[in-house]
Design a protein around this motif. Structure first.
Motif, PDB file in Angstrom:
ATOM      1  N   GLY A 201      -1.025  12.911   7.688  1.00 21.01           N
ATOM      2  CA  GLY A 201      -2.271  13.135   8.167  1.00 21.01           C
ATOM      3  C   GLY A 201      -2.674  14.581   8.644  1.00 21.01           C
ATOM      4  N   ILE A 202      -1.478  15.290   8.754  1.00 25.00           N
ATOM      5  CA  ILE A 202      -1.516  16.721   9.489  1.00 25.00           C
ATOM      6  C   ILE A 202      -1.753  17.411   8.231  1.00 25.00           C
ATOM      7  N   ASP A 203      -2.793  18.390   8.480  1.00 23.92           N
ATOM      8  CA  ASP A 203      -3.345  19.319   7.487  1.00 23.92           C
ATOM      9  C   ASP A 203      -2.877  20.924   7.944  1.00 23.92           C
ATOM     10  N   LEU A 204      -1.606  21.356   7.478  1.00 22.79           N
ATOM     11  CA  LEU A 204      -1.349  22.428   7.921  1.00 22.79           C
ATOM     12  C   LEU A 204      -0.861  23.448   6.520  1.00 22.79           C
ATOM     13  N   HIS A 205      -1.533  24.487   6.373  1.00 26.62           N
ATOM     14  CA  HIS A 205      -1.356  25.155   5.031  1.00 26.62           C
ATOM     15  C   HIS A 205       0.127  25.929   5.277  1.00 26.62           C
ATOM     16  N   ARG A 206       0.438  26.228   3.967  1.00 27.22           N
ATOM     17  CA  ARG A 206       1.917  26.944   3.993  1.00 27.22           C
ATOM     18  C   ARG A 206       1.593  28.267   4.688  1.00 27.22           C
ATOM     19  N   SER A 207       0.620  28.890   4.769  1.00 26.66           N
ATOM     20  CA  SER A 207       0.388  30.230   5.597  1.00 26.66           C
ATOM     21  C   SER A 207       0.522  30.046   6.983  1.00 26.66           C
ATOM     22  N   THR A 208      -0.020  28.928   7.581  1.00 25.43           N
ATOM     23  CA  THR A 208      -0.017  28.486   8.798  1.00 25.43           C
ATOM     24  C   THR A 208       1.608  28.558   9.405  1.00 25.43           C
ATOM     25  N   LEU A 209       2.315  27.604   8.502  1.00 28.43           N
ATOM     26  CA  LEU A 209       3.624  27.619   9.070  1.00 28.43           C
ATOM     27  C   LEU A 209       4.236  28.995   8.635  1.00 28.43           C
ATOM     28  N   ALA A 210       3.994  29.966   7.866  1.00 28.01           N
ATOM     29  CA  ALA A 210       4.675  31.233   7.784  1.00 28.01           C
ATOM     30  C   ALA A 210       3.967  31.866   8.860  1.00 28.01           C
ATOM     31  N   ASP A 211       3.155  31.757   9.549  1.00 31.79           N
ATOM     32  CA  ASP A 211       2.853  32.657  10.677  1.00 31.79           C
ATOM     33  C   ASP A 211       3.748  32.031  11.939  1.00 31.79           C
ATOM     34  N   TRP A 212       4.128  30.782  11.851  1.00 30.24           N
ATOM     35  CA  TRP A 212       4.973  30.323  12.874  1.00 30.24           C
ATOM     36  C   TRP A 212       6.504  31.141  12.834  1.00 30.24           C
ATOM     37  N   VAL A 213       6.843  31.059  11.291  1.00 30.16           N
ATOM     38  CA  VAL A 213       8.112  31.543  11.159  1.00 30.16           C
ATOM     39  C   VAL A 213       8.259  33.010  11.368  1.00 30.16           C
ATOM     40  N   GLY A 214       7.033  33.848  11.015  1.00 33.60           N
ATOM     41  CA  GLY A 214       6.942  35.236  11.456  1.00 33.60           C
ATOM     42  C   GLY A 214       6.883  35.448  13.065  1.00 33.60           C
ATOM     43  N   THR A 215       6.387  34.728  13.631  1.00 29.73           N
ATOM     44  CA  THR A 215       6.275  34.876  15.065  1.00 29.73           C
ATOM     45  C   THR A 215       7.720  34.566  15.799  1.00 29.73           C
ATOM     46  N   ALA A 216       8.351  33.464  15.366  1.00 23.13           N
ATOM     47  CA  ALA A 216       9.521  33.017  15.943  1.00 23.13           C
ATOM     48  C   ALA A 216      10.540  34.331  15.385  1.00 23.13           C
ATOM     49  N   SER A 217      10.351  34.717  14.079  1.00 20.82           N
ATOM     50  CA  SER A 217      11.600  35.768  13.663  1.00 20.82           C
ATOM     51  C   SER A 217      11.212  37.117  14.495  1.00 20.82           C
ATOM     52  N   PHE A 218      10.050  37.551  14.956  1.00 23.09           N
ATOM     53  CA  PHE A 218      10.029  38.674  15.634  1.00 23.09           C
ATOM     54  C   PHE A 218      10.727  38.485  17.130  1.00 23.09           C
ATOM     55  N   HIS A 219      10.422  37.395  17.753  1.00 18.78           N
ATOM     56  CA  HIS A 219      10.891  36.970  18.990  1.00 18.78           C
ATOM     57  C   HIS A 219      12.439  36.714  19.144  1.00 18.78           C
ATOM     58  N   LEU A 220      12.938  36.448  17.977  1.00 17.93           N
ATOM     59  CA  LEU A 220      14.226  36.197  17.780  1.00 17.93           C
ATOM     60  C   LEU A 220      15.119  37.334  17.357  1.00 17.93           C
ATOM     61  N   GLY A 221      14.413  38.374  17.220  1.00 15.60           N
ATOM     62  CA  GLY A 221      15.124  39.572  16.584  1.00 15.60           C
ATOM     63  C   GLY A 221      16.092  40.256  17.505  1.00 15.60           C
ATOM     64  N   PRO A 222      15.751  40.388  18.867  1.00 16.47           N
ATOM     65  CA  PRO A 222      16.684  40.780  19.922  1.00 16.47           C
ATOM     66  C   PRO A 222      17.958  40.032  20.005  1.00 16.47           C
ATOM     67  N   VAL A 223      17.783  38.820  19.874  1.00 19.27           N
ATOM     68  CA  VAL A 223      18.968  37.968  20.041  1.00 19.27           C
ATOM     69  C   VAL A 223      20.040  38.167  18.743  1.00 19.27           C
ATOM     70  N   VAL A 224      19.321  38.270  17.664  1.00 17.87           N
ATOM     71  CA  VAL A 224      20.128  38.744  16.456  1.00 17.87           C
ATOM     72  C   VAL A 224      20.857  40.043  16.307  1.00 17.87           C
ATOM     73  N   ASP A 225      19.847  41.067  17.077  1.00 16.82           N
ATOM     74  CA  ASP A 225      20.466  42.364  17.112  1.00 16.82           C
ATOM     75  C   ASP A 225      21.924  42.401  18.186  1.00 16.82           C
ATOM     76  N   ARG A 226      21.659  41.684  19.058  1.00 15.13           N
ATOM     77  CA  ARG A 226      22.745  41.326  20.161  1.00 15.13           C
ATOM     78  C   ARG A 226      23.933  40.931  19.697  1.00 15.13           C
ATOM     79  N   LEU A 227      23.689  39.796  18.707  1.00  8.87           N
ATOM     80  CA  LEU A 227      24.744  39.228  17.958  1.00  8.87           C
ATOM     81  C   LEU A 227      25.623  40.001  17.069  1.00  8.87           C
TER      82      LEU A 227
END
Length: 530
Positions: free
Chosen positions: A221-247
């Motif tokens: 019953g949760i209506d979440l379009h793929r584009s919304t999930l993509a926004d979440w992934v993109g935001t997380a990717s941006f914030h995790l970028g410094p961690v990957v750079d440090r790795l």
């Protein structure tokens, strides 16, 4: 009687008729039982034939000709189907002979392996009556039997409601107070950091594309379009970028790394089709010789396979690089290399073996078979010294392996003089010859592995994500793919559960984790209690 229509009872003495009839009935029952057993035996024979066929198919997939072998994923499916068939046969056998003594076989349980932290729901089953059958009164409990079974509830969705009461002074208008709003990764957004971590793990670890995740959520019953999930992934990717750079910085401080690349199809809107991008894997794995540095891998997306991408990724690294024979890496060994001194290359014996195996599988070449036998002897020594310290490994290689490698080199040159370089076998021998210096690097340094299988194992999940997701939607999607896959893969090879790690890391970032302590967020520094 209908069971004996041709029997003349008048010819039998009256006092023996009952006994004869009883024998006749018993005979009929035995015949019916025999018929039933024959039918069951035929059914079981059919099951045995089916299982034998499945085993033969699986054996052929694992050990058959290269053209008939299954991929890793297909092989797992074959194993699953075989085990399903075995369970079906056992169940059918049990159902067909419910009264016969059951043969001893492994119980279908996994007792002792259910984690203690899982919630337990106890169901206490009391007898219908506690009155003693002898009339002595009510019975008392003297013990109990406990059994545990695993129950699965489909992913539970819940809503976190944050309530912040406001308080004011009754005597003045200045005394209003309220707790500050908690920090969120997506301010004013719908998901918790745990929800974002779940989407990341589902996509990049469980290989479930976003549109399929959207469909699964819709069933609850949760209506979440793929584009919304993509926004979440993109935001997380941006914030995790410094961690990957440090790795990546940590990996490039090492004295020895692995490198490999794999295709990453990317949608090309301008042409209405996909183009071929690449994920370059840079990995450290010193477990083979007991190194202190934890294993890790960073995937970097690039739109091409050009060697300049490897040069760019490796800026600041000056150690030994283990890789395959791709010519794009040649620029790394030149004095003109950008970003550091010329790199020492350790080439992969598994790739050399693979070249000979291709010829042997196709042509049955005796020369290729001899080469495979010689390489197997080298690998046999490696298996014996795996896990030893670098000094011990180097000593063993110098004493035992180096003579065999030298003999292989002499054999290689001898065969190259005899065989046309334009033939299929000649091309494979030439390939090995070109890598010969790099194939000997492992003899002189106990930290170096004989092959680059470690990094190949790390990029295998990328191929599965690629298969299920079809392609990345854009070059930027490829970069996010590599970034998040880096953290998930590094967590896995360090024995860290990816969801718990990503959830805690995203929560820490949302709460303003200080940049100076970014090393605390690397996967190998995570603990469930942190």
């Amino acid at each position: 009687m209908s069971s004996a229509p041709f029997l003349d009872l008048s010819a039998i003495p009256e006092d023996q008729r009952d006994a004869v009839l009883a024998l006749l009935q018993e005979n009929v029952a035995l015949k019916e039982k025999a018929t039933g057993l024959q039918s069951k035996a035929a059914d079981l024979e059919d099951l045995v034939k089916r299982l034998e066929h499945l085993v033969a198919e699986l054996r052929n997939a694992v050990h058959g000709k290269r053209s008939e072998k299954l991929s890793e994923d297909e092989r797992q499916l074959a194993f699953e189907d075989l085990e399903v068939a075995v369970a079906e046969a056992e169940t059918q056998h049990d159902e067909q002979a419910p009264t016969a003594p059951a043969p001893q076989r492994a119980a279908r349980r996994n007792r002792g392996n259910l984690p203690k932290n899982l919630p337990r729901i106890e169901q206490v089953l009391e007898p219908e009556s506690l009155d003693c059958p002898c009339g002595c009164g009510e019975m008392h409990m003297i013990g109990e039997d406990r059994t545990e079974r695993l129950d699965i509830i489909p992913a539970q969705l819940r809503v976190i409601v944050t309530v912040r009461p406001k308080y004011a002074c009754r005597s003045c208008a200045e005394g209003v107070t309220q707790a500050p709003a908690p920090a969120h990764l997506i301010e004013g957004g719908l998901p918790t950091e745990g929800a974002i971590a779940h989407v990341l793990v589902s996509k990049f670890s469980d290989h479930l594309p976003l549109y399929r995740q959207s469909q699964i959520l819709a069933r609850s019953g949760i209506d979440l379009h793929r584009s919304t999930l993509a926004d979440w992934v993109g935001t997380a990717s941006f914030h995790l970028g410094p961690v990957v750079d440090r790795l990546a910085e940590h990996l490039k401080r090492s004295s020895k790394l692995f490198m490999d690349e794999t295709t990453a199809p990317v949608l090309d809107p301008g042409r209405g089709r996909t183009k071929t991008g690449y994920l370059w894997a840079l990995a450290r794995d010193d477990r083979g010789w007991g190194g202190d540095d934890p294993p890790g891998v960073v995937f970097t997306y690039a739109p091409s396979r050009g060697g300049h991408n490897a040069e760019q990724i490796l800026q600041g690294f000056d150690g030994i690089l283990q890789l395959d024979g791709y010519a794009g890496y040649n620029r790394l060994t030149r004095s003109s290399r950008k970003g550091g001194a010329p790199i020492t290359v350790a080439h992969c014996w598994a790739h050399a073996r693979r070249k000979l195996k291709e010829v042997f599988d196709r042509d049955g070449s005796e020369i290729a078979a001899e080469g495979l036998r010689r390489i197997a002897e080298i690998y046999r020594i490696e298996a014996e010294i795996r896990g030893m310290g670098p000094g011990q490994r180097r000593s063993a290689r110098q004493a035992r392996t180096a003579p065999k490698v030298a003999e292989f080199g002499e054999w290689l040159q001898s065969q190259r003089r005899r065989i046309s370089s334009k033939s299929r076998l000649g091309e494979k021998l030439t390939y090995i010859h070109r890598q010969w210096d790099g194939l000997q690097t492992f003899l002189h340094d106990g930290r170096v592995e004989i092959d680059s299988n470690s990094v190949e194992n790390l990029i295998r999940p990328i191929a599965l994500t690629r298969k299920n997701a079809l392609f990345a939607g854009h070059d930027e999607g490829g970069r996010a793919w590599g970034r998040i896959a880096s953290l998930i893969a590094t967590a896995k090879i360090n024995g860290v559960e990816p969801f718990a790690y990503l959830k805690a890391t995203l929560e820490a970032i949302a709460a303003g984790h200080p940049t100076r302590r970014i090393d605390d967020l690397l996967p190998w520094n995570f603990s469930p209690s942190s």
